[in-house]
Design a protein around this motif. Structure first.
Motif, PDB file in Angstrom:
ATOM      1  N   GLU A 223     -62.646  91.200  90.094  1.00 44.80           N
ATOM      2  CA  GLU A 223     -63.665  90.812  89.446  1.00 44.80           C
ATOM      3  C   GLU A 223     -63.557  89.539  89.070  1.00 44.80           C
ATOM      4  N   VAL A 224     -62.197  88.919  88.685  1.00 42.88           N
ATOM      5  CA  VAL A 224     -62.122  87.725  88.108  1.00 42.88           C
ATOM      6  C   VAL A 224     -62.040  86.530  89.069  1.00 42.88           C
ATOM      7  N   ARG A 225     -61.053  87.075  90.084  1.00 40.08           N
ATOM      8  CA  ARG A 225     -60.629  86.115  91.340  1.00 40.08           C
ATOM      9  C   ARG A 225     -61.713  85.541  92.151  1.00 40.08           C
ATOM     10  N   ARG A 226     -62.576  86.568  92.332  1.00 42.03           N
ATOM     11  CA  ARG A 226     -63.759  86.155  93.375  1.00 42.03           C
ATOM     12  C   ARG A 226     -64.705  85.080  92.847  1.00 42.03           C
ATOM     13  N   TYR A 227     -64.715  84.689  91.453  1.00 44.38           N
ATOM     14  CA  TYR A 227     -65.338  83.444  91.014  1.00 44.38           C
ATOM     15  C   TYR A 227     -64.489  82.218  90.712  1.00 44.38           C
ATOM     16  N   MET A 228     -63.409  82.357  91.066  1.00 46.99           N
ATOM     17  CA  MET A 228     -62.345  81.052  91.047  1.00 46.99           C
ATOM     18  C   MET A 228     -62.413  80.435  92.285  1.00 46.99           C
ATOM     19  N   TYR A 229     -61.986  78.987  91.963  1.00 44.18           N
ATOM     20  CA  TYR A 229     -62.049  77.864  93.150  1.00 44.18           C
ATOM     21  C   TYR A 229     -60.876  78.375  94.322  1.00 44.18           C
ATOM     22  N   THR A 230     -59.457  78.862  93.758  1.00 45.74           N
ATOM     23  CA  THR A 230     -58.617  79.432  94.486  1.00 45.74           C
ATOM     24  C   THR A 230     -58.695  81.011  94.325  1.00 45.74           C
ATOM     25  N   GLN A 231     -58.856  81.445  95.307  1.00 49.04           N
ATOM     26  CA  GLN A 231     -59.297  83.110  95.496  1.00 49.04           C
ATOM     27  C   GLN A 231     -57.908  84.025  95.939  1.00 49.04           C
ATOM     28  N   HIS A 232     -57.052  83.262  96.276  1.00 52.34           N
ATOM     29  CA  HIS A 232     -55.694  84.228  96.615  1.00 52.34           C
ATOM     30  C   HIS A 232     -54.951  84.926  95.392  1.00 52.34           C
ATOM     31  N   GLU A 233     -54.257  85.943  95.672  1.00 51.06           N
ATOM     32  CA  GLU A 233     -53.619  86.446  94.542  1.00 51.06           C
ATOM     33  C   GLU A 233     -52.382  85.639  94.273  1.00 51.06           C
ATOM     34  N   ILE A 234     -52.220  85.402  93.041  1.00 47.03           N
ATOM     35  CA  ILE A 234     -51.150  84.443  92.424  1.00 47.03           C
ATOM     36  C   ILE A 234     -50.023  84.970  92.167  1.00 47.03           C
ATOM     37  N   SER A 235     -48.628  84.647  92.725  1.00 44.21           N
ATOM     38  CA  SER A 235     -47.518  85.468  92.213  1.00 44.21           C
ATOM     39  C   SER A 235     -47.228  85.032  90.701  1.00 44.21           C
ATOM     40  N   LEU A 236     -46.260  85.773  90.544  1.00 47.27           N
ATOM     41  CA  LEU A 236     -45.667  85.432  89.146  1.00 47.27           C
ATOM     42  C   LEU A 236     -44.891  84.134  89.041  1.00 47.27           C
ATOM     43  N   ILE A 237     -44.207  83.902  90.095  1.00 48.69           N
ATOM     44  CA  ILE A 237     -43.383  82.611  90.297  1.00 48.69           C
ATOM     45  C   ILE A 237     -44.570  81.292  90.245  1.00 48.69           C
ATOM     46  N   GLU A 238     -45.461  81.525  91.086  1.00 48.91           N
ATOM     47  CA  GLU A 238     -46.625  80.388  90.978  1.00 48.91           C
ATOM     48  C   GLU A 238     -47.231  80.361  89.677  1.00 48.91           C
TER      49      GLU A 238
ATOM     50  N   SER B 110     -45.661  81.032  86.997  1.00 47.44           N
ATOM     51  CA  SER B 110     -44.788  80.473  85.808  1.00 47.44           C
ATOM     52  C   SER B 110     -44.796  79.094  86.002  1.00 47.44           C
ATOM     53  N   ARG B 111     -44.853  78.621  87.189  1.00 48.14           N
ATOM     54  CA  ARG B 111     -44.536  77.180  87.377  1.00 48.14           C
ATOM     55  C   ARG B 111     -45.725  76.545  87.069  1.00 48.14           C
ATOM     56  N   TRP B 112     -47.038  77.012  87.407  1.00 43.50           N
ATOM     57  CA  TRP B 112     -48.172  76.303  86.846  1.00 43.50           C
ATOM     58  C   TRP B 112     -48.037  76.322  85.375  1.00 43.50           C
ATOM     59  N   PHE B 113     -47.687  77.365  84.534  1.00 48.91           N
ATOM     60  CA  PHE B 113     -47.911  77.369  83.284  1.00 48.91           C
ATOM     61  C   PHE B 113     -46.723  76.265  82.581  1.00 48.91           C
ATOM     62  N   GLU B 114     -45.530  76.249  83.180  1.00 42.20           N
ATOM     63  CA  GLU B 114     -44.596  75.297  82.727  1.00 42.20           C
ATOM     64  C   GLU B 114     -45.067  73.941  82.850  1.00 42.20           C
ATOM     65  N   ARG B 115     -45.787  73.393  84.190  1.00 48.45           N
ATOM     66  CA  ARG B 115     -46.381  72.347  84.171  1.00 48.45           C
ATOM     67  C   ARG B 115     -47.731  72.088  83.210  1.00 48.45           C
TER      68      ARG B 115
ATOM     69  N   TYR C 240     -45.224  82.223  76.652  1.00 52.05           N
ATOM     70  CA  TYR C 240     -44.661  82.908  77.833  1.00 52.05           C
ATOM     71  C   TYR C 240     -44.789  84.301  77.659  1.00 52.05           C
ATOM     72  N   GLU C 241     -44.959  85.148  76.732  1.00 53.06           N
ATOM     73  CA  GLU C 241     -45.108  86.282  76.183  1.00 53.06           C
ATOM     74  C   GLU C 241     -46.652  87.038  77.016  1.00 53.06           C
ATOM     75  N   ASP C 242     -47.394  85.803  77.174  1.00 51.65           N
ATOM     76  CA  ASP C 242     -48.794  86.139  77.650  1.00 51.65           C
ATOM     77  C   ASP C 242     -48.708  86.209  79.267  1.00 51.65           C
ATOM     78  N   LEU C 243     -47.720  85.436  79.782  1.00 47.60           N
ATOM     79  CA  LEU C 243     -47.961  85.065  81.347  1.00 47.60           C
ATOM     80  C   LEU C 243     -48.204  86.459  82.051  1.00 47.60           C
ATOM     81  N   GLU C 244     -47.632  87.445  82.067  1.00 46.75           N
ATOM     82  CA  GLU C 244     -48.011  88.491  82.961  1.00 46.75           C
ATOM     83  C   GLU C 244     -49.372  89.048  82.647  1.00 46.75           C
TER      84      GLU C 244
END
Length: 173
Positions: free
Chosen positions: A30-45, A47-52, A16-20
């Motif tokens: 420079e990272v996001r442009r090569y991802m399948y999902t390119q929107h900016e991810i919120s901390l809530i989104e 955190s939910r991904w990390f939990e699952r 959890y300490e690594d999340l932010e």
């Protein structure tokens, strides 16, 4: 550099300490442009991904460190019986030159020696030539092209598929 990993480089489980920090890397342009999902991810989104993902025993969420400094993120996901897994990764945007190579060697050591995987699979969008060359330098074989597989909201892109067998990795040591 050979396939060995020095004591200064390691992968460890993400916490959890690594999340932010990992989120900031992932959201960097420079990272996001090569991802399948390119929107900016919120901390809530995030955190939910990390939990699952943390509850999924087929996933290994890892942080790459060099000299105890976190410099990259890795997601290993076992996708088939017998030790076949996909990987995804990214390096911190401000990481020193050569970090990707160190991360790659550390992850392969972890995947094949520690997790005893049989095969590691990767994908790269065709326009991500750095990732394609990176996979090839690590010994991955191109196994196919998924034509116009990814739609980014504006256009379709080919996806290049790679695979590396444990026996091939061993022969590169």
């Amino acid at each position: 550099m050979t396939g060995t990993v020095s004591a200064q480089q390691r992968v460890r489980p993400m916490t959890y300490e690594d999340l932010e920090r990992v989120l900031a890397w992932r959201n960097h342009e420079e990272v996001r442009r090569y991802m399948y999902t390119q929107h900016e991810i919120s901390l809530i989104e995030h955190s939910r991904w990390f939990e699952r993902a943390s509850q999924d025993s087929s996933r290994h969420l890892l942080v790459f460190e060099s000299n105890a400094v976190p410099l990259g993120f890795i997601n290993l996901h076992q996708i088939a019986p017998g030790g076949v897994a996909d990987w995804g990764f990214y390096v911190a945007p401000d990481a020193p030159r050569g970090t990707g190579r160190l991360l790659g060697h550390a992850v392969l050591q972890h995947a094949f020696a520690h997790l005893a995987l049989h095969k590691l699979c990767g994908q790269a969008l065709r326009f991500n030539t750095r990732s394609i060359k990176f996979h090839q330098r690590l010994g991955f074989q191109q196994e196919g092209i998924l034509r116009e597989q990814h739609f980014d909201g504006q256009s379709y892109h080919d996806v290049v598929c790679f695979g590396l067998l444990a026996s091939e990795w061993q022969s590169n040591l």
